[in-house]
Write a protein that holds these residues in place. Structure first.
Motif, PDB file in Angstrom:
ATOM      1  N   SER A 178      95.811  45.556  23.191  1.00 58.89           N
ATOM      2  CA  SER A 178      94.905  44.501  22.747  1.00 58.89           C
ATOM      3  C   SER A 178      93.806  45.092  21.888  1.00 58.89           C
ATOM      4  O   SER A 178      93.443  46.263  22.031  1.00 58.89           O
ATOM      5  CB  SER A 178      94.286  43.806  23.967  1.00 58.89           C
ATOM      6  N   THR A 179      93.273  44.270  20.993  1.00 59.04           N
ATOM      7  CA  THR A 179      92.058  44.674  20.276  1.00 59.04           C
ATOM      8  C   THR A 179      90.879  43.788  20.667  1.00 59.04           C
ATOM      9  O   THR A 179      89.814  43.887  20.075  1.00 59.04           O
ATOM     10  CB  THR A 179      92.263  44.620  18.747  1.00 59.04           C
ATOM     11  N   PHE A 199      94.978  40.570  18.227  1.00 57.50           N
ATOM     12  CA  PHE A 199      95.464  41.055  16.936  1.00 57.50           C
ATOM     13  C   PHE A 199      96.817  40.464  16.574  1.00 57.50           C
ATOM     14  O   PHE A 199      97.041  40.023  15.453  1.00 57.50           O
ATOM     15  CB  PHE A 199      95.554  42.589  16.949  1.00 57.50           C
TER      16      PHE A 199
ATOM     17  N   MET B 174      91.266  50.725  16.357  1.00 58.26           N
ATOM     18  CA  MET B 174      92.060  51.269  17.448  1.00 58.26           C
ATOM     19  C   MET B 174      92.584  50.161  18.354  1.00 58.26           C
ATOM     20  O   MET B 174      91.918  49.156  18.587  1.00 58.26           O
ATOM     21  CB  MET B 174      91.237  52.280  18.248  1.00 58.26           C
ATOM     22  N   VAL B 175      93.783  50.397  18.858  1.00 53.30           N
ATOM     23  CA  VAL B 175      94.393  49.452  19.773  1.00 53.30           C
ATOM     24  C   VAL B 175      94.227  49.992  21.186  1.00 53.30           C
ATOM     25  O   VAL B 175      94.674  51.095  21.504  1.00 53.30           O
ATOM     26  CB  VAL B 175      95.891  49.269  19.453  1.00 53.30           C
ATOM     27  N   ARG B 232      97.211  51.310  13.500  1.00 58.20           N
ATOM     28  CA  ARG B 232      95.889  50.943  13.003  1.00 58.20           C
ATOM     29  C   ARG B 232      95.794  49.430  12.941  1.00 58.20           C
ATOM     30  O   ARG B 232      96.522  48.783  12.190  1.00 58.20           O
ATOM     31  CB  ARG B 232      95.635  51.536  11.614  1.00 58.20           C
ATOM     32  N   ALA B 233      94.887  48.908  13.737  1.00 59.01           N
ATOM     33  CA  ALA B 233      94.758  47.455  13.807  1.00 59.01           C
ATOM     34  C   ALA B 233      93.811  46.952  12.728  1.00 59.01           C
ATOM     35  O   ALA B 233      92.873  46.221  12.995  1.00 59.01           O
ATOM     36  CB  ALA B 233      94.270  47.059  15.199  1.00 59.01           C
TER      37      ALA B 233
END
Lengths: 467, 467
Positions: A178-179, A199, B174-175, B232-233
């Motif tokens: 998750s973000t 996300f 970052m996730v 990379r979110a």
């Protein structure tokens, strides 16, 4: 002055270089000597062996004080035939540059014989030891063997996704990603977290297998293989489990059971033969220091025809053994999932060679395996090895849409997120098969290491994610 | 009857098979003909070309009704020299088994010329098209080229970790990963989530680069490379960004700037040459259907010496261009991070060849890059390519502990989680260098595809994690 890697100087024909000046760079493993001569064993990671540097203490007095275990050097000097035993050539130092010192008071890798437990605590430095150098060079070679094996046979390397919104059911072992701010996630009117704002717009986890997506590849490209990281948050602190490990999953359109087992056997023998052909220096070290039976065991695998053993026959053999007085901890009867002790009895005591067990009861295997006409077994295959047990699991896949769906319904599976997978059977379905190999299981076998944490550079296990 | 892959029949010398019975299996691309003869174009994924199956409609009347686009067939028949143009051999059907039908009413891939957008929506089936077949075979070949390149040069494939508790600062990209129940995580006395109860015992995320861990490999094994997924979110829906992509990061002990740029150039030429040597059928298809300049552009890269261009000189060239009337959207002066338009001007208009830019201002590059004696530039390198811009970013690494720490402090970085990294400079520090290549950037260049979502099997972007 030209720099040579130490592997080149020790393994290639360097007779034309004898008497000329060469440059070598690397890290000091040991320094010994007396007031007349100093011997520095230098290693650059290209090979397990060190090159010997001979230095005159009167000429390098100040420099030699800084030459301690772990220091990094650039040495220029004459390449000569070695006087001592153990190496063919050595370097007579004419110039020594200390790139980086390693203070003996604080550098942790001082003496030989650190325990594996201690080395795990300094995982960022343990790569500098002989054992982990050998393991990591073997790891590279096994990966290269795998890619070469499949490339030569017309397989395509296929990257299945790591993030997956599919099958988030086996939640115990899945790692959620998750973000969103975990402390204050956005919530809907029902008070629950609004995953649409995350996300990926939904609850998403990390893959536990690329097989189902791999089948999409095989049913279009013919033969594919995956080789990538896989994530299972099993809360088990054993020498055989990692939360992050690398898996190889080939999948082949038009393969039937006999072709599948032939490929499994050919594949594993190819990898083991590669190790014997390309890594003997490292294997000899591991054979001496870690596992005295290693090389003999590797050789026996490539010289042996693997047994094909239907599960039902395997059960008979085990029941016979029990009747003759052999004691197992767990009971044996048709339908049980074999325990490690059963597999090892078959492999190590009964057949004394690797066994590919086939045709398992459908109840103990996955939903996608091809159903046999007996209505009670499926075309699953496990390759069982001495010492480590199951090294490969595979199966022919059920290609009949109707049979597959019936089995999913029987198991109470939710098909709603699986329509993409069912499309492989809905449109142009084909017979196909595949298998999976945990890369670190293979690494355990070819290195003789006892703990799976010691065959991957940075192991991830419960409560451990350093570096 | 022996089954042959279609690639074998179309590309190998099969003169000895002419007139004999063969078996082919694959998926129907098209069926055409008249009441006297039917032609089935069959593809098995091994090659972009189809083999032509010739069938007598009077003999296969019922079967041919089920032979529609997408259906999966097993065909047995005589291999003969083809009467028509376009293929050397064809199969005169004697037996046709339909493994799986593909109902023309519901099978989505009916006609040619689907848009890329539509194909993304049926990402699980788009792999069955010519375009994605070509791209995926090229993808395999580029991966194989990369492994072979490094293996031949004595590099070791090194698996850096995906789960990382390090540097969770750049949190935007970052996730976060967790096995806690996100709806009801355990909380401490302060009301905050108790990360100690999470799987890894702390707040953990997915890696955004393996470089720092790769340096641990290089400073023990000498030369390593990574090749694995990276996350990379970035919340940017562009044709150049993916949330999950594959990255290659070699790292070499004892390499200096000129050796680094030489390796970068050699590496990328090796990959492009591999594509031209091994994938010409697929390249010709893409050159015809996707990008008419593709093959010419690939050839020009391997025939050209890349320019080495210090950043400061590059700025002068751009300032000269502005002085002569060239309009850029973004201003140019020493210290700016070059925009894509600037890079493309240098590569496509000024030099008309790939450019390796070096010696960047330290303010626009990462903390670990080696500082030059001018105190204002660092030994960073960007390889700039026609059309796609930056394809490789690399640098010599700062090996001085004091300089590295001073730069980290200058940038206000928290060193507490980085002691393991600093140990590489504390103990046996060595000059070293490395670079990173986004695999999908390379794929864009060698395929001519315009959107990065179309060079990976299952793209992950904001709001998208299907399959």
């Amino acid at each position: 002055m030209k720099r040579y890697e130490i592997k080149y100087l020790l393994k290639e024909d360097v007779s034309s270089l004898i008497g000329t000046d060469v440059c070598v760079k690397g890290w000091v493993r040991t320094k010994r000597g007396n007031k007349n001569v100093a011997f520095i064993a230098l290693n650059d990671g290209s090979i397990i062996h060190n090159i010997q540097v001979v230095a005159d203490p009167s000429r390098f007095e100040e420099t030699l004080k800084r030459v301690t275990t772990g220091a990094c050097l650039c040495v220029e000097g004459k390449l000569v035939e070695s006087q001592g035993s153990g190496q063919a050539v050595e370097v007579q130092a004419e110039n020594i540059i200390v790139y980086g010192e390693a203070d003996p008071e604080s550098y942790p890798l001082q003496k030989k014989g650190h325990s594996m437990e201690f080395l795990r605590e300094i995982g960022h430095l343990r790569l500098r030891t002989n054992t982990f150098g050998a393991v990591m060079r073997l790891r590279h070679n096994m990966a290269m063997a795998i890619h070469t094996f499949f490339h030569e046979r017309g397989f395509f390397y296929f990257h299945t996704p790591l993030f997956s919104a599919s099958d988030c059911e086996g939640a115990g072992e899945m790692v959620h990603v998750s973000t969103l701010d975990p402390e204050n996630p956005p919530r809907g009117n029902d008070g629950k977290i609004d995953w649409e704002q995350d996300f990926f717009g939904k609850f998403t986890a990390l893959t536990v297998s690329g097989q189902l997506e791999g089948e999409l590849g095989a049913t279009s490209l013919g033969k594919i293989y995956t080789f990538g990281p896989t994530f299972r948050a099993e809360n088990s602190n054993t020498p055989r489990h990692l939360a992050e490990f690398w898996m190889i999953e080939p999948e082949m359109a038009f393969y039937q059971l006999d072709e599948l087992t032939a490929l499994e056997e050919e594949f594993i023998k190819y990898c083991v033969r590669w190790a014997l052909d390309h890594c003997m220096d490292d294997l000899e070290f591991l054979n001496k220091m870690i596992d005295n039976g290693l090389i003999e065991r590797l050789r026996s695998v490539i010289d042996t025809d693997f047994v094909r053993l239907p599960y039902t026959e395997g059960i008979k053999i085990l029941e016979d053994a029990v009747a003759k007085g052999h004691k197992f901890e767990f009971p044996v009867s048709w339908g049980v999932d074999l325990a490690s002790e059963h597999e090892r009895y078959l492999v190590e005591q009964h057949f004394k060679k690797p066994v590919i067990m086939i045709d398992y009861p459908k109840e103990i295997k996955a939903f996608y395996m091809k159903q046999n006409d007996d209505c009670r077994t499926v075309q699953g295959t496990d390759v069982l090895f001495p010492q480590i047990g199951e090294i490969i699991g595979g199966s022919v896949r059920e290609e009949s849409y109707d049979k597959l769906v019936a089995r999913m319904d029987e198991l109470g599976m939710d098909r709603s997120g699986m329509e993409w997978y069912l499309d492989t059977r809905r449109f142009g379905s084909c017979p196909h098969a595949g298998f999976g190999l945990g890369f670190e299981r293979l690494m355990l076998f070819v290195t003789g290491m006892a703990n799976i944490r010691d065959v991957i550079p940075f192991p991830r296990t419960p409560k451990t994610a350093e570096f």
